[in-house]
Design a protein around this motif. Structure first.
Motif, mmCIF file in Angstrom:
data_model
loop_
_atom_site.group_PDB
_atom_site.id
_atom_site.type_symbol
_atom_site.label_atom_id
_atom_site.label_comp_id
_atom_site.label_asym_id
_atom_site.label_seq_id
_atom_site.Cartn_x
_atom_site.Cartn_y
_atom_site.Cartn_z
ATOM 1 N N THR A 181 0.825 -1.206 0.000
ATOM 2 C CA THR A 181 0.000 0.000 0.000
ATOM 3 C C THR A 181 0.856 1.253 0.000
ATOM 4 O O THR A 181 0.551 2.240 -0.688
ATOM 5 C CB THR A 181 -0.929 -0.004 1.226
ATOM 6 N N ILE A 182 1.942 1.225 0.797
ATOM 7 C CA ILE A 182 2.834 2.387 0.844
ATOM 8 C C ILE A 182 3.430 2.646 -0.535
ATOM 9 O O ILE A 182 3.526 3.797 -0.991
ATOM 10 C CB ILE A 182 3.937 2.167 1.889
ATOM 11 N N GLU A 183 3.797 1.553 -1.190
ATOM 12 C CA GLU A 183 4.349 1.703 -2.536
ATOM 13 C C GLU A 183 3.298 2.258 -3.492
ATOM 14 O O GLU A 183 3.580 3.125 -4.317
ATOM 15 C CB GLU A 183 4.854 0.345 -3.030
ATOM 16 N N GLN A 184 2.060 1.757 -3.347
ATOM 17 C CA GLN A 184 0.984 2.261 -4.193
ATOM 18 C C GLN A 184 0.695 3.732 -3.917
ATOM 19 O O GLN A 184 0.388 4.501 -4.828
ATOM 20 C CB GLN A 184 -0.280 1.433 -3.975
ATOM 21 N N LEU A 185 0.819 4.116 -2.622
ATOM 22 C CA LEU A 185 0.601 5.518 -2.273
ATOM 23 C C LEU A 185 1.653 6.418 -2.915
ATOM 24 O O LEU A 185 1.359 7.555 -3.300
ATOM 25 C CB LEU A 185 0.613 5.687 -0.748
ATOM 26 N N THR A 186 2.861 5.903 -2.992
ATOM 27 C CA THR A 186 3.916 6.685 -3.641
ATOM 28 C C THR A 186 3.578 6.920 -5.104
ATOM 29 O O THR A 186 3.723 8.038 -5.636
ATOM 30 C CB THR A 186 5.261 5.957 -3.520
ATOM 31 N N VAL A 187 3.106 5.841 -5.748
ATOM 32 C CA VAL A 187 2.698 5.980 -7.147
ATOM 33 C C VAL A 187 1.504 6.927 -7.254
ATOM 34 O O VAL A 187 1.426 7.767 -8.160
ATOM 35 C CB VAL A 187 2.370 4.599 -7.745
ATOM 36 N N SER A 188 0.576 6.797 -6.270
ATOM 37 C CA SER A 188 -0.618 7.646 -6.298
ATOM 38 C C SER A 188 -0.253 9.110 -6.124
ATOM 39 O O SER A 188 -0.884 9.989 -6.720
ATOM 40 C CB SER A 188 -1.584 7.220 -5.191
ATOM 41 N N LYS A 189 0.783 9.370 -5.321
ATOM 42 C CA LYS A 189 1.212 10.746 -5.118
ATOM 43 C C LYS A 189 1.681 11.365 -6.432
ATOM 44 O O LYS A 189 1.368 12.518 -6.751
ATOM 45 C CB LYS A 189 2.320 10.792 -4.074
ATOM 46 N N GLU A 190 2.436 10.573 -7.180
ATOM 47 C CA GLU A 190 2.890 11.067 -8.473
ATOM 48 C C GLU A 190 1.708 11.293 -9.411
ATOM 49 O O GLU A 190 1.670 12.279 -10.156
ATOM 50 C CB GLU A 190 3.879 10.064 -9.081
ATOM 51 N N GLN A 191 0.731 10.361 -9.343
ATOM 52 C CA GLN A 191 -0.442 10.517 -10.195
ATOM 53 C C GLN A 191 -1.267 11.738 -9.783
ATOM 54 O O GLN A 191 -1.820 12.442 -10.625
ATOM 55 C CB GLN A 191 -1.308 9.255 -10.126
ATOM 56 N N MET A 192 -1.327 12.006 -8.471
ATOM 57 C CA MET A 192 -2.068 13.173 -7.991
ATOM 58 C C MET A 192 -1.430 14.462 -8.493
ATOM 59 O O MET A 192 -2.131 15.412 -8.847
ATOM 60 C CB MET A 192 -2.132 13.172 -6.464
ATOM 61 N N ALA A 193 -0.107 14.481 -8.504
ATOM 62 C CA ALA A 193 0.576 15.664 -9.025
ATOM 63 C C ALA A 193 0.232 15.861 -10.505
ATOM 64 O O ALA A 193 0.000 16.990 -10.962
ATOM 65 C CB ALA A 193 2.082 15.521 -8.837
ATOM 66 N N LEU A 194 0.186 14.727 -11.247
ATOM 67 C CA LEU A 194 -0.180 14.807 -12.647
ATOM 68 C C LEU A 194 -1.626 15.282 -12.822
ATOM 69 O O LEU A 194 -1.936 16.104 -13.671
ATOM 70 C CB LEU A 194 0.013 13.434 -13.305
ATOM 71 N N HIS A 195 -2.537 14.757 -11.925
ATOM 72 C CA HIS A 195 -3.936 15.158 -11.995
ATOM 73 C C HIS A 195 -4.099 16.640 -11.651
ATOM 74 O O HIS A 195 -4.950 17.332 -12.236
ATOM 75 C CB HIS A 195 -4.772 14.301 -11.045
ATOM 76 N N SER A 200 -4.733 22.857 -15.957
ATOM 77 C CA SER A 200 -4.839 23.149 -17.394
ATOM 78 C C SER A 200 -6.297 23.218 -17.827
ATOM 79 O O SER A 200 -6.676 24.061 -18.642
ATOM 80 C CB SER A 200 -4.087 22.085 -18.210
ATOM 81 N N LEU A 201 -7.146 22.304 -17.260
ATOM 82 C CA LEU A 201 -8.565 22.340 -17.592
ATOM 83 C C LEU A 201 -9.226 23.594 -17.039
ATOM 84 O O LEU A 201 -10.034 24.242 -17.710
ATOM 85 C CB LEU A 201 -9.267 21.093 -17.031
ATOM 86 N N PHE A 202 -8.881 23.951 -15.796
ATOM 87 C CA PHE A 202 -9.474 25.122 -15.158
ATOM 88 C C PHE A 202 -9.090 26.397 -15.897
ATOM 89 O O PHE A 202 -9.912 27.274 -16.134
ATOM 90 C CB PHE A 202 -9.016 25.167 -13.691
ATOM 91 N N GLU A 203 -7.835 26.459 -16.249
ATOM 92 C CA GLU A 203 -7.358 27.671 -16.915
ATOM 93 C C GLU A 203 -7.748 27.691 -18.395
ATOM 94 O O GLU A 203 -7.956 28.768 -18.963
ATOM 95 C CB GLU A 203 -5.839 27.771 -16.799
#
Length: 772
Positions: free
Chosen positions: A454-468, A474-477
């Motif tokens: 899970t910790i490893e997945q959270l690390t990946v999720s953090k990177e994905q959150m930054a991308l999101h 970009s969508l808002f602007e």
């Protein structure tokens, strides 16, 4: 859920099975005299001579009870005694009776008794009360009499398992007299010989074995420890409420059993207190069991259990202060209610739910193909599921408890089997919960193994959150729709370029200080109305997260009005509430241009949302004949009249009530409560309109009492409406309508208004000029 860990259950069974209370009389001993095999003589009053001379049966005062193995002779069983009426609070005078049992020591036993130095005789009485003195051949063995100067009892001694060793020299060869002076209130059930066998004279070893309660006390301690342990588990894992109710049940059971031991008399000798404690703990046993089974099956306590627990709490409250005979009447009421509750627990809480679970499991297996038989699934669930284990324990408990309740009401044999059922039920449930806890522990272990993943997945999720977040930016602007983020005071926290352009915001301005109200088109005819609508909008957004739309006019860079629909939606972000604003400028509507004339009828409920939607809809087609500015003004005036019909018509909200509710900042809560009142909830506002090329006519009808409309339409409006120093947030409905419409007509009752708008001239502007 299967469980294969049964060594703990087996160990508990082997250790605790001796703890089940056993009854033995020691009849195998050589010196043993069963007093229930001899007649019992009873008469009212007491005289010391009765201790030495056998009863004279020629005197009619003596009454005889024949030998019987389960003989119970209470004051209420004697004809001369007053008989207490059910639920009677009256306390009768204290009575005094003499109980005499002449018994004989066999000739062959007497030499053995006298020649055996280690043999110490003793008397055992299963139950004696309320105050008493015991004599053997005229010798006083024990005295428990507590009377004041007026002859009233000051303390009570209705004891269980009375054991009295005595000197063998008191006994005589042949006939001996056991005389018991009893004192008590005849309406009290625990007087005289109030329990059945055993009543005997034997050696002191037999007597002590009969009244030995070591294992009972050990069982009480085990129950209490188990209860505290499972309550501790509940505080660790609060979602498992069944742990709390099982622990509560186990603790209540331990205290109940302790109040039935003779050991408690060493701490609380007054049985008036111990009886009340015993009844109170007894009343809460069944609610605790029911709550445990409810939460084991559904993780919630049923309404039936809550109602019965409240009923038992009421019994406990009364038991604490009413006279003891009345408390016994409450006990009888509880016994009958317990029968019904036991049936409910067994047939619904346990049996119905368990069999329903078995059927659902069998049905799922049927759908999967190659299913086992229903009986195979039933047997598997009985053995391996916690619900099945509890069902078996409940079945045993139900059988024993049902017998004991019936025995207590009708038979009075004093044979208790519920301790056996409760023992197996309690220990079985402890084992079930232990297995379930073991299962949870395994699940936690598996969860810990997955934690690293899970910790490893959270690390990946953090990177994905930054991308999101980058995508969101970009969508808002980049979107061409005007979107802004507001605080609850309508100040712009953030906005995109499209919103910046639409709201005419310069790049130098910071988002914080800009209020949405400042970007609206300023018109002295609509300023107060718009302010009131935004105040109302703020309260609605506080109460609900449902989106709300508002038709406004924004100010263009040249100061011209731009019709626009604003959509507000409250969201929760970072533990705070904010508002997402979407602005949609009004575009050219080909349907409006194509519209010629029309007529429609509507019936709406008493909500402000319904008023907004209907007014926006029925005014939208006015743009075919008048300017957008006039459309907005007409819509605002019409909305005010519809809201008046809802508030002051259907809901009958007075001017004072609305003022008070607004000052208390709870007006929308007040409207919601009023709307649900049985008197108003079915009322509706009926709206009819007709639009032709010459004019628009709107008719609004409510189901209220009406009002005196003449004073609003003839002469000047009331002063409170024009107090500009402290303007009220209501009271301008008719005034606003007169600015927007050419003619306003009420029916005689005042619950129907007709508004007419002519398209040949702007009467609203003329009226405004006259007022200013």
């Amino acid at each position: 859920m299967k469980s294969t860990k049964y060594p703990l259950n087996l160990l508990l069974f082997l250790v605790l099975i001796p703890a089940v209370p056993l009854i033995g009389y020691g009849e195998e001993k050589i010196f043993f005299i069963d007093l229930n095999k001899y007649p019992l003589y009873v008469r009212q009053g007491f005289d010391p001579v009765y201790c030495k001379i056998p009863p004279d049966l020629s005197e009619p005062a003596w009454k005889v009870w024949k030998p019987a193995p389960d003989r119970v002779v209470r004051f209420i069983d004697i004809d001369e005694a007053h008989h207490h009426s059910f639920m009677e609070l009256k306390q009768y005078p204290v009575l005094e009776y003499t109980y005499v049992i002449p018994f004989k020591i066999p000739e062959e036993m007497f030499p053995f008794l006298m020649e055996t130095p280690s043999l110490v005789p003793g008397l055992y009485l299963e139950g004696i009360g309320d105050n008493w003195e015991i004599y053997l051949n005229g010798a006083l063995l024990r005295r428990e009499v507590y009377l004041d100067a007026q002859g009233k009892l000051t303390s009570h001694r209705s004891y269980r398992q009375v054991a009295l060793p005595f000197d063998k020299g008191i006994l005589a060869k042949g006939v001996n007299l056991l005389t018991i002076r009893t004192i008590g209130e005849d309406s009290h059930t625990a007087t005289g010989f109030w329990l059945a066998k055993p009543f005997f004279i034997g050696d002191s070893t037999t007597v002590q074995k009969t009244r030995d309660e070591t294992w009972t006390l050990v069982l009480c301690g085990i129950y209490c420890f188990i209860g505290l342990y499972y309550i501790f588990l509940f505080f660790i894992r609060r979602q498992d409420k069944y742990n709390f109710y099982y622990g509560l049940f186990s603790i209540i059971l331990s205290f109940y059993y302790f109040t039935r031991t003779h050991t408690i008399y060493s701490f609380i000798p007054n049985t008036d207190i111990t009886f009340r404690m015993e009844f109170s703990f007894l009343y809460f046993v069944i609610p605790a069991v029911s709550a445990f089974i409810d939460n084991l099956h559904e993780n919630r306590t049923s309404l039936v259990t809550l109602i019965y627990a409240s009923f038992c709490a009421l019994l406990v409250a009364f038991t604490a202060w009413v006279p003891m005979p009345f408390a016994h009447d409450l006990l009888r009421i509880w016994q009958f209610s317990a029968l019904a509750m036991i049936l409910y627990i067994f047939f619904y809480s346990s049996s119905f739910r368990f069999l329903g679970m078995v059927y659902r499991r069998w049905h799922r297996l049927q759908q999967m193909g190659n299913p086992p038989s229903y009986w195979a699934v039933l047997g598997d669930q009985l053995i391996h599921s916690p619900q099945g284990n509890v069902f078996l324990g409940t079945l045993l408990l139900f059988s024993t408890a049902l017998y004991d309740v019936i025995d207590a009401i009708f038979i009075l044999s004093n044979r208790l089997y519920s301790p056996y059922g409760l023992f197996f039920f309690t220990i079985g449930c402890a084992g079930v919960l232990a297995n379930r806890y073991n299962f949870v522990f395994k699940q936690l272990s598996m969860s810990n193994q997955k934690l690293e993943e899970t910790i490893e997945q959270l690390t990946v999720s953090k990177e994905q959150m930054a991308l999101h977040a980058q995508k969101y930016r970009s969508l808002f602007e980049g979107t061409t729709d005007a979107v802004a983020l507001l605080d609850m005071n309508f100040c712009m926290v953030e906005y995109n370029p499209a919103a910046q352009k639409l709201f005419n915001l310069t790049v130098k301005e910071k988002p914080g200080p800009v209020n949405l109200m400042d970007t609206l088109y300023q018109d002295e005819r609509t300023t107060h109305i718009m302010q009131e609508q935004f105040n109302e909008l703020k309260e609605r957004l506080k109460r609900s997260s449902e989106p709300v739309e508002l038709l406004v006019q924004l100010a263009s860079p040249l100061g011209e009005p731009i019709p626009c629909t604003l959509r507000f939606e409250r969201i929760r972000y970072a533990n705070a509430h904010e508002i997402i604003l979407r602005a949609m400028p009004e575009t050219h509507n080909s349907l409006v241009e194509a519209f010629l004339e029309g007529r429609e009828h509507y019936s709406i409920e008493n909500t402000l949302t319904a008023a907004d939607e209907i007014c926006r809809h029925i005014c939208s087609k006015l743009g075919r004949y008048i300017s957008q500015e006039e459309v907005t003004l007409a819509m605002m005036g019409l909305r005010e009249m519809v809201i008046n019909a809802i508030e002051h018509g259907n809901l009958e909200v007075s001017y004072e009530e609305k003022t008070r509710a607004q000052k208390e900042q709870r007006y929308f809560e007040f409207l919601a409560e009023r709307k649900e009142h049985p008197r108003y909830k079915n009322r509706r506002v009926r709206i009819e309109y007709s639009i032709t090329p010459e004019r628009a006519v709107y008719r609004i009808t409510d189901e209220g009492k009406g009002f005196n409309h003449a004073r609003y339409l003839k002469g000047p409006l009331p002063d409170p409406l024009f107090q500009e120093e402290q303007p009220l947030e209501h009271g301008r409905g008719i005034m606003m309508s007169t600015l927007a419409f050419d003619r306003i007509v009420y029916n005689e009752k005042g619950n129907q208004v007709t508004l007419e708008k002519r398209f040949n001239k702007n009467m609203a502007v003329d009226k405004m000029m006259q007022l200013t």
